[in-house]
Design a protein around this motif. Structure first.
Motif, short mmCIF file in Angstrom:
data_model
loop_
_atom_site.label_atom_id
_atom_site.label_comp_id
_atom_site.label_asym_id
_atom_site.label_seq_id
_atom_site.Cartn_x
_atom_site.Cartn_y
_atom_site.Cartn_z
N SER A 3 0.96 -2.25 -1.81
CA SER A 3 -0.55 -2.02 -1.78
C SER A 3 -1.19 -3.52 -2.01
O SER A 3 -0.47 -4.34 -2.64
CB SER A 3 -1.08 -0.92 -2.55
OG SER A 3 -0.78 -1.49 -4.00
N LYS A 541 -7.91 -3.27 6.69
CA LYS A 541 -7.97 -2.19 5.49
C LYS A 541 -8.55 -0.55 6.03
O LYS A 541 -8.06 0.38 5.71
CB LYS A 541 -9.01 -2.65 4.67
CG LYS A 541 -8.99 -3.63 3.76
CD LYS A 541 -7.84 -3.58 2.88
CE LYS A 541 -7.55 -5.00 2.01
NZ LYS A 541 -6.58 -4.79 1.05
N GLU A 542 -8.90 -0.78 7.22
CA GLU A 542 -9.43 0.51 8.13
C GLU A 542 -8.18 1.31 8.58
O GLU A 542 -8.36 2.21 8.98
CB GLU A 542 -10.39 0.32 9.04
CG GLU A 542 -11.89 -0.36 8.39
CD GLU A 542 -12.82 -0.58 9.53
OE1 GLU A 542 -14.20 -0.64 9.32
OE2 GLU A 542 -12.49 -0.77 10.52
N GLN A 543 -7.36 0.34 8.64
CA GLN A 543 -6.04 1.23 9.62
C GLN A 543 -5.00 1.86 8.42
O GLN A 543 -4.70 1.58 7.51
CB GLN A 543 -5.18 -0.01 10.09
CG GLN A 543 -5.89 -0.84 11.02
CD GLN A 543 -6.69 -0.39 11.82
OE1 GLN A 543 -6.44 0.50 12.61
NE2 GLN A 543 -8.21 -0.94 11.92
N GLU A 544 -4.62 3.18 8.72
CA GLU A 544 -3.95 3.83 7.92
C GLU A 544 -2.58 3.47 7.81
O GLU A 544 -1.91 3.67 6.84
CB GLU A 544 -3.95 5.29 8.44
CG GLU A 544 -5.47 5.90 8.24
CD GLU A 544 -5.74 7.16 8.74
OE1 GLU A 544 -4.42 7.88 9.25
OE2 GLU A 544 -6.50 8.02 8.81
N ASP A 545 -1.81 2.90 8.87
CA ASP A 545 -0.57 2.77 8.66
C ASP A 545 -0.07 1.13 7.95
O ASP A 545 1.08 0.87 8.16
CB ASP A 545 0.05 2.75 10.04
CG ASP A 545 -0.25 1.62 10.80
OD1 ASP A 545 -1.70 1.09 10.62
OD2 ASP A 545 0.37 1.39 11.73
N SER A 547 0.63 -1.18 4.74
CA SER A 547 0.89 -1.09 3.48
C SER A 547 0.11 -2.21 2.68
O SER A 547 -0.04 -2.30 1.20
CB SER A 547 2.44 -1.06 3.35
OG SER A 547 2.84 -2.31 3.82
N LYS A 570 2.86 -3.68 7.88
CA LYS A 570 2.76 -2.19 7.99
C LYS A 570 3.67 -1.50 7.30
O LYS A 570 4.75 -2.22 6.88
CB LYS A 570 3.26 -1.95 9.65
CG LYS A 570 2.22 -2.23 10.51
CD LYS A 570 2.44 -2.19 12.22
CE LYS A 570 1.52 -2.59 13.02
NZ LYS A 570 1.90 -2.42 14.34
N ASP A 574 6.32 4.03 8.74
CA ASP A 574 5.57 4.30 10.11
C ASP A 574 6.10 3.37 11.21
O ASP A 574 6.39 4.04 12.22
CB ASP A 574 4.12 3.85 9.79
CG ASP A 574 3.27 4.58 8.88
OD1 ASP A 574 3.55 5.87 9.07
OD2 ASP A 574 2.57 4.19 8.10
#
Length: 578
Positions: A3, A541-545, A547, A570, A574
């Motif tokens: 993260s 940061k808005e992307q969910e996939d 890391s 990524k 995913d």
């Protein structure tokens, strides 16, 4: 490395802080220098003497003498501007606020060492270390060496062997990544001239790399001269010219020509020592490649020619040996570009861009998010003034599809607009100006006074024609004005030399105002650049996939003012599920 250290919420909070600061100060950055005297810009925006501004900026540029005036914050001011008049009345308060709202002041960036530590896990490249300053100028060498190590670590972390270099230009980064780290690099540039040049340059670089590695190995394994070694004779030297550790005469010439380069004098190449190798490496790499015409502006014949050229190059590459690691391609790249149509052998890859111009940097990030085969991205942008803005009130930059700013949904929801002059100001280099590598003030002064003359004597002073680079050819102010009027197709005979010189003499005492005002723009430059880059980070940061995502300071800003990279990774699960 699972993260990033900064959450989306925290990045949005930092964006809000910068926005609040720029809401008060952005009008200074958006003021046009050409209109400095015709619009009485100094009086409109400031209520302090220019000498006070220049003195304060000079102190702030000295790390040891940064202003520490913590005197009572005036409740009637906001960031040094009077709440009643909106004019600057406290330069020290403004400079403190500008420093606090720059990327270093906000504390949102990682250092290059920090990201390397997180990625490398004590990994060191086992191969022979090439020294890029032997075949590039100091600035480009610093950029390529600093960025290539990060890219190589990203590739290793993701377990990929391919790199896609968008806007690869002359191929310096691509060549170094392939030769130093053994990565398969596809360099994509919209200019066929750059592509052909990169291909030829890479061929010579491969020859240099081969000779360099043999030379290094020979030095390690044979510290004594060959004549002193038993069993070595002249015939063996000749017959084994391509053997490991033995350098052929031609390769020795290459090494000798390279070793004669003095990095301090790299901006003035010596044609005698550069003939064999450096002649292929142009010294104009400090100039950013201008944007190319998009496909819609190309003729059908030109599009077909480029397509045929790429297909032919692919065919040649397939017949080359397996050791060919750098493949330059010609294509105009957007977020919608289908990479598999360009690269038949495409696998999972890292996408990179070193000083990608204008909208190409945000397009690189959009492509990274959209393409499942892209495992990581490392993007360093430049030429902020060439970004298109979605929410331009005049609607001038919204034509032609997707815009470069804002990129994040967070700022798009707020319909944020920056302005071209402010984005131009973001290109100013605070660190360089602080060390005396200042702005060419006389040319700006000449242009502003010319605008006064156009206002006073010519009704067409807002002509669509441009004055252009007249200053560099002019011998005096009078000569400059006459050249400019002729360039604008205006009659210069209505003004005598004395009339023209009279304008110069009348405004010359106010040149300090223009100097001080431009130094205010320089002080605000890091804050505007910070907003543009935080927008890009917020988008990731808005992307969910993803890391991991971060802003990383890759370069020394004195050597390379556009020194920040947007880095993203990524999630492995995913990518594999895609």
């Amino acid at each position: 490395m699972t993260s990033s250290s900064r959450s989306l919420t925290e990045i949005q909070r930092r964006i809000d802080e910068v926005r609040r600061f720029l809401a008060t100060t952005l009008s200074i950055a958006n003021a046009h220098t050409v209109e400095f005297y015709t619009h009485d810009v100094w009086e409109r925006f400031t209520a302090v003497p220019p000498e006070e501004v220049l003195s304060a900026v000079s102190l702030c540029g000295d790390r040891q003498g940064a202003p520490e005036h913590r005197a009572k914050e005036n409740s009637g001011t906001t960031f040094g501007f009077c709440n009643a008049t909106n004019r600057l009345i406290d330069i020290h308060e403004l400079l403190r606020a500008a420093k606090a709202h720059s990327l270093p002041g906000l504390g949102v960036c990682m250092s290059r060492d920090e990201i390397l530590q997180a990625l490398r896990e004590n990994w060191e490249n086992p191969g022979t270390q090439l020294e890029p300053d032997e075949f590039m100028n100091c600035k480009k060498s610093h950029e390529v060496q600093s960025m290539s190590k990060v890219v190589a670590c990203l590739a290793r972390h993701c377990g990929v062997k391919q790199v896609i270099d968008v806007g690869s230009g002359k191929g310096y980064l691509s060549s170094f990544l392939s030769l130093q780290y053994g990565l398969q690099v596809y360099g994509i540039d919209s200019s066929s001239t750059n592509t052909h040049g990169a291909q030829e340059r890479n061929r010579k670089l491969k020859k240099f790399s081969k000779a360099y590695q043999k030379h290094s190995k020979a030095q390690k394994e044979a510290p004594h001269s060959p004549q002193d070694e038993p069993g070595m004779n002249q015939d063996e030297d000749v017959s084994c010219g391509d053997a490991a550790g033995v350098v052929s005469p031609e390769e020795e010439k290459v090494l000798n020509s390279v070793s004669g380069v003095n990095p301090v004098e790299e901006m003035q190449p010596n044609p005698e020592t550069d003939e064999l190798f450096l002649s292929a490496l142009s010294v104009d790499v400090i100039q950013d490649t201008p944007p190319r015409d998009p496909p819609v502006q190309l003729s059908a014949e030109e599009r077909e020619r480029r397509k045929r050229e790429n297909l032919e190059r692919k065919a040649r590459n397939r017949t080359d040996s397996a050791s060919t690691l750098f493949s330059p391609l010609t294509s105009y790249v957007t977020a919608e570009t289908e990479l598999r149509e360009l690269i038949d052998e495409l696998e999972d890859a890292v996408m990179v861009g070193l000083h990608t111009c204008g909208d190409l940097a945000p397009s690189t990030l959009r492509m990274f998010v959209a393409k499942a085969e892209l495992a990581a991205v490392c993007s360093v942008g430049c030429c902020y003034h060439l970004l298109s803005e979605e929410f331009d009130p005049a609607g001038q930059e919204r034509l032609g599809g997707t815009c470069g700013f804002p990129l994040s949904q967070y700022l798009r929801n707020q319909s944020l607009f920056c302005g071209r002059n402010a984005r131009m100001s973001a290109c100013l280099a605070l660190e360089r100006v602080s060390l005396g590598q200042g702005i060419q003030m006389e040319s700006l002064f000449y242009r502003a006074v010319l605008h006064v003359i156009l206002r006073d004597h010519y009704s067409a002073f807002k002509s669509e024609k441009r004055v252009g680079n007249v200053y560099s050819k002019a011998k005096s102010f009078v000569d400059y004005v006459r050249r400019a009027l002729r360039r604008l197709e205006l009659d210069d005979s209505k003004l005598s030399d004395d009339d023209i010189q009279g304008y110069h003499d009348a405004y010359r005492p106010r040149m300090g105002e223009m100097h001080a005002f431009n130094m205010l723009k320089v002080a605000l430059a890091p804050c505007i650049e910070g907003l543009l880059l935080l927008d890009r980070l917020c988008y990731l940061k808005e992307q969910e996939d993803l890391s991991f995502s971060a802003l990383v300071q890759l370069f020394d800003p004195l050597l390379s003012p556009r020194c920040y990279a947007v880095v993203g990774l990524k999630s492995c699960k995913d990518r594999t599920s895609s």
